[in-house]
Design a protein around this motif. Structure first.
Motif, mmCIF file in Angstrom:
data_model
loop_
_atom_site.group_PDB
_atom_site.id
_atom_site.type_symbol
_atom_site.label_atom_id
_atom_site.label_comp_id
_atom_site.label_asym_id
_atom_site.label_seq_id
_atom_site.Cartn_x
_atom_site.Cartn_y
_atom_site.Cartn_z
ATOM 1 N N UNK A 62 0.900 -1.258 0.126
ATOM 2 C CA UNK A 62 -0.052 -0.158 -0.108
ATOM 3 C C UNK A 62 0.922 1.260 -0.085
ATOM 4 N N UNK A 63 0.823 2.058 -1.147
ATOM 5 C CA UNK A 63 1.657 3.219 -1.164
ATOM 6 C C UNK A 63 1.074 4.383 -0.234
ATOM 7 N N UNK A 64 1.767 4.986 0.542
ATOM 8 C CA UNK A 64 1.164 6.017 1.324
ATOM 9 C C UNK A 64 2.063 7.269 1.309
ATOM 10 N N UNK A 65 1.592 8.677 1.460
ATOM 11 C CA UNK A 65 2.529 9.780 1.445
ATOM 12 C C UNK A 65 3.612 10.156 2.278
ATOM 13 N N UNK A 66 2.969 9.643 3.606
ATOM 14 C CA UNK A 66 4.004 9.548 4.688
ATOM 15 C C UNK A 66 3.448 8.206 6.106
ATOM 16 N N UNK A 67 4.185 8.310 6.656
ATOM 17 C CA UNK A 67 4.120 6.934 7.694
ATOM 18 C C UNK A 67 2.884 7.283 8.789
ATOM 19 N N UNK A 68 2.331 8.568 8.723
ATOM 20 C CA UNK A 68 1.186 8.476 9.493
ATOM 21 C C UNK A 68 -0.002 7.894 8.884
#
Length: 348
Positions: A62-68
Motif C-alpha cells: 500500500x503506497x502512502x505519502x507519509x508514515x502517519x
C-alpha cells in the motif's frame, strides 16, 4: 500509539543494489508477520515494484505519502522519492548510496516524530553513502547524533550478546580511544540495556582485555591494568556483576562465555568475529542506549548474490522480532517503574 494498535515498524531500505529490499520483502511475504506489526518501508512504489518483479516475489503493498497514513494489516511503502533510480545489482554506485541515505533520513525523521515506533535498517555500503551532509562510518554514529542517548553497538541473539567499547575505529587507534570515561559509559549503557531492553534484573557482564592475554600484567601493554581492572574492581565492590578482563583469544573457546548475560569487547573484530562465527544468520545488530529502538541484520549488502533471489532473510526477520520485543520490554519497564514510584508516593 493506542493500546490495541500494532507496533509500527519502519524499514530503511539500504543499498538498492544490495540485498536489503530482498530480505525485507521476503520477511513480509509471509502474511503472518502482519499479525505482529505494521511494516512501513521508506522508498517508493516504483522502486519496490521493480525489486519485487526482478526477484519474482509475490507481495502486495500500500503506497502512502507519509508514515502517519500507514494501514494496519498491509505492507506500507512511503514514497520518499518520485523519480526512478537506476538499479545495478551487485555494483557499489554513488546513486545507490544517495538513495540509501534518503531512505534512512526519512525513516529517522518519522521515528523522531513518533510516526513509527521502531526502526529496522537494511544494509548500507559505508563507502558510497559518504556525502557533504552525511559523513558517518555507518548507521550507529548517525543515529547517536539524531537520537538521544549513548550509542552502543550490541550484537544479540537469544543466547549470546556482545557489545563493543569501540566500533568503527581503526585498530591503530583503539588503545588511545579507550579511556576510563568511555569504559564507564559503555558499561552503564550495556547494563541498563540488559535490564530495560532484555528484562534481565541483575545482569552479569564480562569484559574482554584490550591487549593479548589482557596485557600479561603489563608485559604486553598497560591499558588493561591501568584502565579496565580498577573500574571492574570499583563496580564489583559497588554490587555490579562485572568481571574480567578476560583474555580474548580463549574466552569463546570454552563454554565460559555462556555464564554471562553479555560480553563487552574492546574493539570491532574482537567481538564480531566470534559472534558471527557462533551465530551468523541468526544475529541482530541493536543500537543500545538510544531513546528509540533500532535493529539491523548482522550482514552487509552481499553484492555477490544481489538480484539473484538467493538472499537468506533469517537475520532480517530476527531483527524485526528483536525490535518488537525490545519495544514491548521498554513499555513494560516504564509501566512497572511508574507503578513503583506511585506506590512510593502513596506510602509517604
Amino acid at each position: 500509539m493506542q493500546e490495541n494498535e500494532k507496533i509500527r515498524l519502519g524499514i530503511s531500505i539500504g543499498d538498492l543494489n544490495g540485498i536489503g529490499c530482498e530480505v525485507a520483502l521476503k520477511t513480509f511475504q509471509d502474511n503472518r508477520m502482519l499479525d505482529f506489526c505494521t511494516p512501513i518501508i521508506f522508498a517508493s512504489n516504483k522502486t519496490i515494484s521493480f525489486q519485487k518483479n526482478e526477484l519474482e516475489l509475490s507481495i502486495n503493498y500500500n503506497g502512502v505519502p507519509d508514515a502517519s497514513k500507514a494501514l494496519s494489516g498491509k505492507i506500507n511503502v512511503v514514497n520518499v522519492w518520485k523519480e526512478v533510480p537506476q538499479i545495478k545489482f551487485g555494483e557499489a554506485t554513488k546513486e545507490a548510496g544517495d538513495y540509501a541515505i534518503k531512505s534512512l533520513k526519512a525513516a529517522v525523521e518519522a521515528l523522531k516524530k513518533d510516526e513509527i515506533d521502531v526502526l529496522v535498517t537494511a544494509p548500507i555500503n559505508k563507502n558510497n553513502i559518504q556525502a557533504e551532509d552525511f559523513n558517518f562510518p555507518g548507521h550507529t554514529d548517525y543515529l547517536v547524533q539524531e537520537l538521544e542517548g549513548e550509542g552502543l553497538m550490541f550484537m544479540v541473539t537469544d543466547t549470546l550478546k556482545v557489545g563493543l567499547l569501540t566500533d568503527h575505529v581503526a585498530v591503530k587507534d583503539v588503545a588511545n580511544a579507550i579511556t576510563t570515561k568511555l569504559v564507564r559509559s559503555k558499561i552503564a549503557t550495556i547494563e541498563n540495556s540488559l535490564k530495560i531492553d532484555f528484562a534481565i534484573r541483575k545482569p552479569k557482564i564480562a569484559l574482554l582485555g584490550i591487549n593479548p592475554h589482557s596485557g600479561d600484567n603489563g608485559v604486553i601493554g598497560k591499558e588493561d591494568d591501568e584502565i579496565l581492572k580498577p573500574i571492574i574492581s570499583e563496580l564489583s565492590e559497588a554490587g555490579h556483576l562485572i568481571y574480567g578482563p578476560y583474555s580474548a583469544d580463549s574466552f569463546f573457546g570454552s563454554d565460559g562465555y555462556q555464564k554471562f548475560d553479555a560480553i563487552l569487547a574492546a574493539y570491532h573484530d574482537q567481538g564480531l568475529i566470534p559472534f558471527k562465527t557462533l551465530s551468523f544468520g541468526k544475529g541482530v545488530n541493536f543500537t543500545a542506549g538510544l531513546s528509540k529502538v533500532r535493529t539491523s541484520p548482522d550482514h552487509g549488502t552481499a553484492y555477490e548474490i544481489a538480484g539473484q533471489g538467493k538472499a537468506d532473510h533469517s537475520s532480517f526477520k530476527e531483527a524485526v522480532f528483536v525490535a518488537l520485543q525490545i519495544f514491548k520490554n521498554r513499555k513494560e519497564y516504564k509501566e512497572l517503574s511508574s507503578n513503583k514510584l506511585l506506590r512510593q508516593r502513596v506510602r509517604r
